[in-house]
Enzyme design. Sequence first.
Site, mmCIF file in Angstrom:
data_model
loop_
_atom_site.group_PDB
_atom_site.id
_atom_site.type_symbol
_atom_site.label_atom_id
_atom_site.label_comp_id
_atom_site.label_asym_id
_atom_site.label_seq_id
_atom_site.Cartn_x
_atom_site.Cartn_y
_atom_site.Cartn_z
ATOM 1 C CE LYS A 46 -1.648 1.559 4.136
ATOM 2 N NZ LYS A 46 -1.324 2.960 4.463
ATOM 3 C CG ASN A 47 2.307 2.749 3.559
ATOM 4 O OD1 ASN A 47 1.160 3.108 3.289
ATOM 5 N ND2 ASN A 47 2.710 2.518 4.793
ATOM 6 C CB CYS B 265 -4.622 10.880 12.454
ATOM 7 S SG CYS B 265 -3.152 9.904 12.485
ATOM 8 N NE ARG C 81 0.690 10.365 10.482
ATOM 9 C CZ ARG C 81 0.203 9.391 9.716
ATOM 10 N NH1 ARG C 81 -0.967 8.882 9.978
ATOM 11 N NH2 ARG C 81 0.868 8.953 8.675
ATOM 12 C CG ASP D 238 6.793 20.811 10.266
ATOM 13 O OD1 ASP D 238 6.298 19.675 10.206
ATOM 14 O OD2 ASP D 238 7.777 21.073 10.990
ATOM 15 C CG ASP E 141 3.608 1.349 9.570
ATOM 16 O OD1 ASP E 141 3.169 2.171 10.403
ATOM 17 O OD2 ASP E 141 3.800 1.637 8.369
ATOM 18 N NE ARG F 12 -6.735 4.055 6.076
ATOM 19 C CZ ARG F 12 -5.756 4.421 6.892
ATOM 20 N NH1 ARG F 12 -5.948 4.431 8.181
ATOM 21 N NH2 ARG F 12 -4.596 4.808 6.413
HETATM 22 C C1 EPZ Z 1 4.485 6.956 6.524
HETATM 23 O O1 EPZ Z 1 3.727 7.984 7.147
HETATM 24 C C2 EPZ Z 1 3.556 5.788 6.359
HETATM 25 N N1 EPZ Z 1 2.441 6.196 5.498
HETATM 26 C C3 EPZ Z 1 3.063 5.329 7.713
HETATM 27 O O2 EPZ Z 1 2.264 4.190 7.532
HETATM 28 C C4 EPZ Z 1 4.265 4.957 8.589
HETATM 29 O O3 EPZ Z 1 3.811 4.630 9.876
HETATM 30 C C5 EPZ Z 1 5.228 6.135 8.668
HETATM 31 O O4 EPZ Z 1 5.595 6.572 7.326
HETATM 32 C C6 EPZ Z 1 6.516 5.813 9.408
HETATM 33 O O5 EPZ Z 1 7.137 4.723 8.822
HETATM 34 C C7 EPZ Z 1 2.598 6.128 4.169
HETATM 35 O O6 EPZ Z 1 3.642 5.767 3.649
HETATM 36 C C8 EPZ Z 1 1.420 6.477 3.329
HETATM 37 P P1 EPZ Z 1 6.527 10.376 8.578
HETATM 38 P P2 EPZ Z 1 4.281 9.477 7.153
HETATM 39 O O7 EPZ Z 1 6.291 11.656 7.845
HETATM 40 O O8 EPZ Z 1 5.059 9.735 5.944
HETATM 41 C C9 EPZ Z 1 6.862 13.715 11.997
HETATM 42 C C10 EPZ Z 1 0.397 2.775 7.987
HETATM 43 O O9 EPZ Z 1 -0.159 2.236 8.986
HETATM 44 N N2 EPZ Z 1 6.767 14.717 10.914
HETATM 45 O O10 EPZ Z 1 7.749 9.609 8.317
HETATM 46 O O11 EPZ Z 1 3.122 10.358 7.460
HETATM 47 C C11 EPZ Z 1 5.530 12.960 12.189
HETATM 48 O O12 EPZ Z 1 4.612 13.705 12.958
HETATM 49 C C12 EPZ Z 1 0.992 4.142 8.145
HETATM 50 O O13 EPZ Z 1 0.466 2.260 6.861
HETATM 51 C C13 EPZ Z 1 6.855 16.057 11.217
HETATM 52 O O14 EPZ Z 1 7.010 16.453 12.374
HETATM 53 O O15 EPZ Z 1 5.254 9.418 8.389
HETATM 54 C C14 EPZ Z 1 5.985 11.676 12.829
HETATM 55 O O16 EPZ Z 1 6.106 11.847 14.207
HETATM 56 C C15 EPZ Z 1 0.540 4.977 9.253
HETATM 57 N N3 EPZ Z 1 6.743 16.976 10.189
HETATM 58 C C16 EPZ Z 1 7.347 11.433 12.197
HETATM 59 O O17 EPZ Z 1 7.763 12.702 11.648
HETATM 60 C C17 EPZ Z 1 6.551 16.584 8.896
HETATM 61 O O18 EPZ Z 1 6.454 17.458 8.012
HETATM 62 C C18 EPZ Z 1 7.353 10.390 11.076
HETATM 63 O O19 EPZ Z 1 6.376 10.712 10.122
HETATM 64 C C19 EPZ Z 1 6.477 15.219 8.604
HETATM 65 C C20 EPZ Z 1 6.577 14.285 9.622
#
Ligand code: EPZ
Length: 441
Positions: free
Chosen positions: A22-23, A136, A141, A144, A324, A416
């Site tokens: 999916k991802n 969420c 999340r 920025d 995950d 999902r």
């Molecule tokens: C991806 O989410 C995945 N989603 C998530 O899968 C996965 O848990 C996550 O990466 C971590 O591996 C998809 O690929 C569609 P991040 P993403 O941006 O990209 C902080 C599932 O169950 N952050 O790496 O949203 C954020 O808040 C899911 O399939 C900022 O602060 O994760 C978090 O604490 C859920 N500012 C951390 O970084 C930003 O601009 C990691 O988030 C971006 C992120």
Amino acid sequence: MDRFHIVGGSPLRGEVIISGSKNSALPILFSSLLGGGLEIANVPSLRDIRTAFSLLSQLGIRAEPLFSENPEEKNGRWSSSPSKDGWVERYRLSEDSISAHEAPYDLVRTMRASILCLGPLLARRKRARVSLPGGCLIGARPVDIHLNAFVRMGAKISIDHGYIDAHTSGLTGCDIHLPYPTVTGTENILMAATLARGVTRIFNAAQEPEVNDLAISLNARGAHIEGIGTSSLKISGVDSLVDGSHTVMSDRIEAGTFLVAGALLGDFLTIRNVDVSCLETLLGTLRDMGANFEEKDGSISISRILKPRGTSARTEPYPGFPTDMQAQILPLMAIAEGPSTVVETVFENRFTHVMEMNRMGANIDIHGSRAFVRGGAGLEGASVMASDLRASAGLVLAALIAKGESEIQRVYHIDRGYEKIETKLESIGARIKRVRGEEIS
Ligand code: EPZ
């Protein structure tokens, strides 16, 4: 709302085939907004993928399903007329119009990954209006890091009425140092940089295999991305992409979920269509707990760990232990001999499943970002509520090992991200039934 009825304790044996990721599929589908035709195979049939198709269609992308003339044969002939069973895992995507640029709240609300349209829209259409994803259940999340990078590349961005409004006269490559290796952030910047003027370098880039898969698919369509698989990506912008095709990698999190199921209940369970190299950290943790594996040509076999041992895991960006997989490893830790600890470093609120597991007899205490698992629990069936995608998978695993019957409510979360999970589990011996409820919009 559908729910699962599960009777625990049945051994799991035979073979299960892992679906496309999916991802990985999501960013590659959104990359169709960069132009050039894309034929994409191994697309899982999931709720999030259907949401992505709805959004892409509103943004002027036509997705034509291609049907296999022989559903058993993945490399066989494909045509646009439906096969007998309507089996479809391959699509041809092309641009119908390049005037639309808005991702509305209704779609972004149901799938945060919709933010992945921002980079391609800015690069190709010079304008994007994308609903700001809210927080969420698993954490705030923010996005920025994505937005700061686009500003550095020459975009003007404002937030109005809950929307990100972005426009540019043309993106320009530059050096971008990410304060955190965000996965979708890296993917968004990568896609934007593909059509930017000059060279973009992303430092501290996410190294998740799904990011690599996106980069490989972009290169197959004429992009110039170097450093794939490392934390420094160099993208030399091109004027346009060309037609190309890509097969989505197999889902390492689905594979990991079935591996834990095998560690709990396997009687030589074989998991096929797996890239074992993406699972090293999880395999290490399972080995610490007493698991043995047999690996052969893209498949891995596992049997129940007779006396699982407690261990510790710390979720981190790849190649660390995947956040995950955190909910799914907990039922194994709950029944293990001796205590275990899990530290969640990626998301600030990803333990919502713990209360429900404790209702099934687990003994887990949460202190901030740490879960202390006492171990030695005998889980018992209960009625529990799924709160997010991976939490649901963790509860399904807990119910499979629990004594007696369980009901898992709100399984729309699991739909999902896990293709036909109950069909796959049933085919290997689990006693699981979907009880239909009202459709969720
Ligand atoms: C991806 O989410 C995945 N989603 C998530 O899968 C996965 O848990 C996550 O990466 C971590 O591996 C998809 O690929 C569609 P991040 P993403 O941006 O990209 C902080 C599932 O169950 N952050 O790496 O949203 C954020 O808040 C899911 O399939 C900022 O602060 O994760 C978090 O604490 C859920 N500012 C951390 O970084 C930003 O601009 C990691 O988030 C971006 C992120």
